[in-house]
Design a protein around this motif. Structure first.
Motif, PDB file in Angstrom:
ATOM      1  N   ARG A   1       0.874  -1.145   0.188  1.00  0.00           N
ATOM      2  CA  ARG A   1       0.084   0.014   0.028  1.00  0.00           C
ATOM      3  C   ARG A   1       0.846   1.260   0.203  1.00  0.00           C
ATOM      4  N   ILE A   2       0.179   2.531  -0.331  1.00  0.00           N
ATOM      5  CA  ILE A   2       0.683   3.690  -0.201  1.00  0.00           C
ATOM      6  C   ILE A   2       0.006   4.583   0.722  1.00  0.00           C
ATOM      7  N   PRO A   3       0.341   4.900   1.867  1.00  0.00           N
ATOM      8  CA  PRO A   3      -0.465   5.920   2.664  1.00  0.00           C
ATOM      9  C   PRO A   3      -0.562   7.248   2.144  1.00  0.00           C
TER      10      PRO A   3
ATOM     11  N   PHE B   1       3.570  11.371  -2.969  1.00  0.00           N
ATOM     12  CA  PHE B   1       4.488  11.671  -4.333  1.00  0.00           C
ATOM     13  C   PHE B   1       5.941  10.907  -4.389  1.00  0.00           C
ATOM     14  N   LEU B   2       6.376  10.716  -3.084  1.00  0.00           N
ATOM     15  CA  LEU B   2       7.819  10.408  -3.079  1.00  0.00           C
ATOM     16  C   LEU B   2       7.918   9.047  -3.682  1.00  0.00           C
ATOM     17  N   THR B   3       7.061   8.047  -3.418  1.00  0.00           N
ATOM     18  CA  THR B   3       6.916   6.657  -3.902  1.00  0.00           C
ATOM     19  C   THR B   3       7.120   6.578  -5.250  1.00  0.00           C
ATOM     20  N   ASN B   4       6.363   7.586  -6.012  1.00  0.00           N
ATOM     21  CA  ASN B   4       6.611   7.438  -7.751  1.00  0.00           C
ATOM     22  C   ASN B   4       8.096   8.022  -8.001  1.00  0.00           C
ATOM     23  N   THR B   5       8.489   9.014  -7.153  1.00  0.00           N
ATOM     24  CA  THR B   5       9.665   9.628  -7.425  1.00  0.00           C
ATOM     25  C   THR B   5      10.895   8.528  -7.322  1.00  0.00           C
ATOM     26  N   PHE B   6      10.833   8.008  -6.215  1.00  0.00           N
ATOM     27  CA  PHE B   6      11.717   6.817  -5.868  1.00  0.00           C
ATOM     28  C   PHE B   6      11.793   5.571  -7.235  1.00  0.00           C
TER      29      PHE B   6
ATOM     30  N   GLY C   1       2.014   3.117   7.764  1.00  0.00           N
ATOM     31  CA  GLY C   1       3.048   2.530   7.012  1.00  0.00           C
ATOM     32  C   GLY C   1       4.445   2.832   7.745  1.00  0.00           C
ATOM     33  N   VAL C   2       5.409   2.284   7.070  1.00  0.00           N
ATOM     34  CA  VAL C   2       6.741   2.382   7.955  1.00  0.00           C
ATOM     35  C   VAL C   2       7.594   3.829   7.653  1.00  0.00           C
ATOM     36  N   SER C   3       7.110   4.311   6.358  1.00  0.00           N
ATOM     37  CA  SER C   3       7.460   5.721   6.114  1.00  0.00           C
ATOM     38  C   SER C   3       6.403   6.343   5.032  1.00  0.00           C
ATOM     39  N   ARG C   4       6.688   7.469   4.864  1.00  0.00           N
ATOM     40  CA  ARG C   4       5.608   8.032   3.900  1.00  0.00           C
ATOM     41  C   ARG C   4       5.777   7.432   2.415  1.00  0.00           C
ATOM     42  N   ALA C   5       6.994   7.242   2.138  1.00  0.00           N
ATOM     43  CA  ALA C   5       7.375   7.023   0.688  1.00  0.00           C
ATOM     44  C   ALA C   5       6.795   5.511   0.466  1.00  0.00           C
ATOM     45  N   GLN C   6       7.111   4.529   1.332  1.00  0.00           N
ATOM     46  CA  GLN C   6       6.530   3.038   0.909  1.00  0.00           C
ATOM     47  C   GLN C   6       7.346   2.693  -0.071  1.00  0.00           C
TER      48      GLN C   6
ATOM     49  N   ILE D   1      10.769  11.281   3.719  1.00  0.00           N
ATOM     50  CA  ILE D   1      10.983  12.627   3.886  1.00  0.00           C
ATOM     51  C   ILE D   1      10.602  13.086   5.548  1.00  0.00           C
ATOM     52  N   THR D   2      11.280  14.044   5.980  1.00  0.00           N
ATOM     53  CA  THR D   2      11.286  13.883   7.309  1.00  0.00           C
ATOM     54  C   THR D   2      11.593  15.476   8.034  1.00  0.00           C
TER      55      THR D   2
END
Length: 561
Positions: free
Chosen positions: A160-162, A166-171, A341-346, A369-370
């Motif tokens: 999943r993506i919480p 956006f950072l998921t797609n960036t990565f 999630g464990v991070s925003r990016a997931q 991102i933090t």
């Protein structure tokens, strides 16, 4: 006080919880499960995946710290590594980031070749992974290989993506620009970028105690004793047969006899500690601390863990959303949002840097991102000076966590003395291999991060490295190769997935502690079943791999008895 059982399981680790469940499900065996910790509070703090970094500091962590180091963890206050180990019914699954990650198939195939036992091949173990797993919800466009996942097991696995951050797609897009595929890292080939798979249910951490023990503890043939601290396995020194377990509970000493077998499932620190206290370990060490030697084995001599460099911090033109914790909690209660999630990016990536086999990853990369106030450096125990240097002038930042997947360096677990209530001496010796291959590989990982920063995907958010020279590295030209090597020795910490302290093998002269059936070499009716039996980290999450060890051994024991 004394009781008798068919099987006594020492430690409610992920493997121990599975064993307790499977050995009692048909009613044939009477089983005792002993655990030094408590049951998880299923509405408590450790259920929030987002705060996994703080869970080891809860009541469910042992709070271990390594001895002073000379090759890594040098930027911490005492030049030592925090060593995370779960304490409670569920073991490490209570405190590790709840990543559902099995490991590379070739890791298991290598074990099968080493022990000359085909049942350790990934193809044969896949049935256990699928039996355990229930893939329940899939994020849009998530790479999932449906052939290798289970859909009816007890471990809920979510992809999943919480908030669709956006950072998921960036990565993922940045990795694709560098030539890496989008992949299901639990499929046949984990190389590439993917969305994280988590063992969570309705947004909450699903620890293995709550999955395999708590719903079944009323079984008449299962006895679970919490806050029960095992001090010794009693072994007949002449017949070398394991007979009973000595433990204390509420200040009272007890003995539990096993008519069939005793199974150690106390994890990569607890299991070797218990073996050595019982007279099984390196002869010279046991004699030094005053313990009678029953079996000379290299217990605790092959400690290996991921080395993690967690302080690559970049400024960005994207402002992190304000954290309204009230909104977070309201979303969490609905099974969604940032706390699940464990991070925003997931996002997670596995990369084969400087590898002769492009299908075998050598580093793992995660991103988030933090804000400085989030304490990302504080929980790692870096000094104030190193924290300030790492953050530089950033107000908010993109953070990359770099992990070494196949470490050459090796450490030890040793007893401080013969007192069973003393913590063991943990010496991981990260980045200590003679030819510097480990630090070389992490340096390649740093170069990968900077290549990723320069992709079109990341240029959109204008990453800039604003870190200042670490105080210990000022003699090196800033950002030069020698600087980064100094940097890595300062910021590299324990990954939290230790293995290799009771390794599987065929030859005790070459360091083996257990055979292919997980029997302690030279001792009857005693086995070890947890992540300590893996000779090296398997690129995955130790909690998940340990459940498969428990599932496999349960089948073996049912067939034998």
């Amino acid at each position: 006080m004394e009781e008798s059982f068919d099987f006594v399981i020492v430690g409610a680790s992920p493997a121990g919880t599975v064993l307790a469940n499977r050995l009692t499900e048909e009613g044939r065996f009477k089983v005792l499960l002993l655990e030094a910790g408590k049951y998880a509070n299923n509405s408590g703090f450790t259920q929030f995946p987002r705060f996994f970094a703080l869970h080891p500091y809860s009541d469910y962590g042992w709070g271990y710290t390594s001895v002073k180091q000379s090759t890594a963890c040098l930027g911490t206050a005492k030049k030592s590594c925090k060593y995370y180990s779960g304490k409670g019914v569920g073991g490490n699954s209570l405190i590790q980031p709840p990543l559902y990650s099995r490991g590379h198939p070739e890791n298991f195939n290598c074990i099968a070749r080493t022990v000359r036992d085909a049942s350790w091949n990934y193809k044969d173990l896949l049935k256990y992974f699928k039996k355990l797993e229930k893939l329940t919800r899939v994020a849009e466009k998530a790479p999932i290989d449906s052939e290798v996942h289970g859909y009816s097991g007890l471990i809920h696995t979510q992809n999943r993506i919480p908030g669709g951050y956006f950072l998921t797609n960036t990565f993922v897009e940045g990795s694709v620009e560098l030539g890496y595929p989008i992949n299901d890292y639990n499929g046949p080939n984990p190389v590439g970028a993917s969305i994280e798979q988590l063992y969570i249910n309705n947004g909450r951490r699903q620890d293995m105690g709550s999955v395999f023990v708590t719903p079944y503890r009323n079984r008449a043939n299962l006895k679970v004793l919490i806050e029960s601290y095992v001090t010794k396995i009693e072994i007949n020194p002449y017949s070398r047969v394991a007979q009973s377990v000595i433990y204390t509970r509420s200040g009272v000493r007890y003995r539990a006899r096993a008519s069939k077998e005793i199974i150690l499932s106390a994890g990569s620190i607890g299991s070797p500690r218990t073996l050595m206290l019982s007279g099984i370990g390196p002869r010279r060490h046991l004699e030094k601390v005053g313990i009678d030697v029953i079996q000379d084995l290299e217990v605790g001599s092959g400690l290996k863990d991921y080395a993690v460099a967690g302080a690559l911090i970049f400024s960005t033109n994207v402002t992190r959303p304000v954290d309204y914790y009230k909104d977070w909690v309201q979303d969490y209660l609905k099974g969604e949002g940032d706390l699940t999630g464990v991070s925003r990016a997931q996002a997670i990536g596995f990369y084969p840097l400087k590898s002769c086999n492009k299908l075998i990853p050598t580093v793992r990369l995660m991103s988030d991102i933090t804000l400085p106030s989030s304490g990302v450096q504080k929980y790692m125990d870096f000094t104030t000076e190193n924290t300030k240097a790492s953050w530089g002038t950033n107000k908010n930042a993109v953070v990359f966590e770099l992990g070494l997947l196949n470490p050459k360096s090796s450490g030890t677990i040793r007893l401080k003395n013969s007192n069973p209530f003393e913590y063991p001496l943990i010496n991981p010796r990260f980045l200590s291999d003679a030819h510097n291959k480990d630090i070389d590989m992490l340096y390649e990982g740093i170069k990968l991060v900077f290549r990723l920063k320069d992709t079109l995907a990341y240029k959109k958010i204008q990453l800039t490295y604003n870190g200042a020279p670490l105080p210990a590295c000022t003699k090196h030209t800033f950002l030069s190769k020698s600087y980064w090597y100094c940097f890595l020795r300062q910021v590299t910490l324990a990954g939290g997935f230790p293995t290799g302290t009771c390794p599987i093998g065929v030859n005790r002269e070459k360091g083996a502690v257990v055979d292919s059936k997980l029997r302690v070499i030279g001792i009857s009716r005693l086995r070890v079943a947890d992540e300590s039996v893996f000779p090296r980290p398997l690129y995955g999450t130790a909690s998940i791999q340990a459940t498969v060890v428990g599932e496999k051994l349960a089948d073996d024991l049912k067939r034998q008895y």
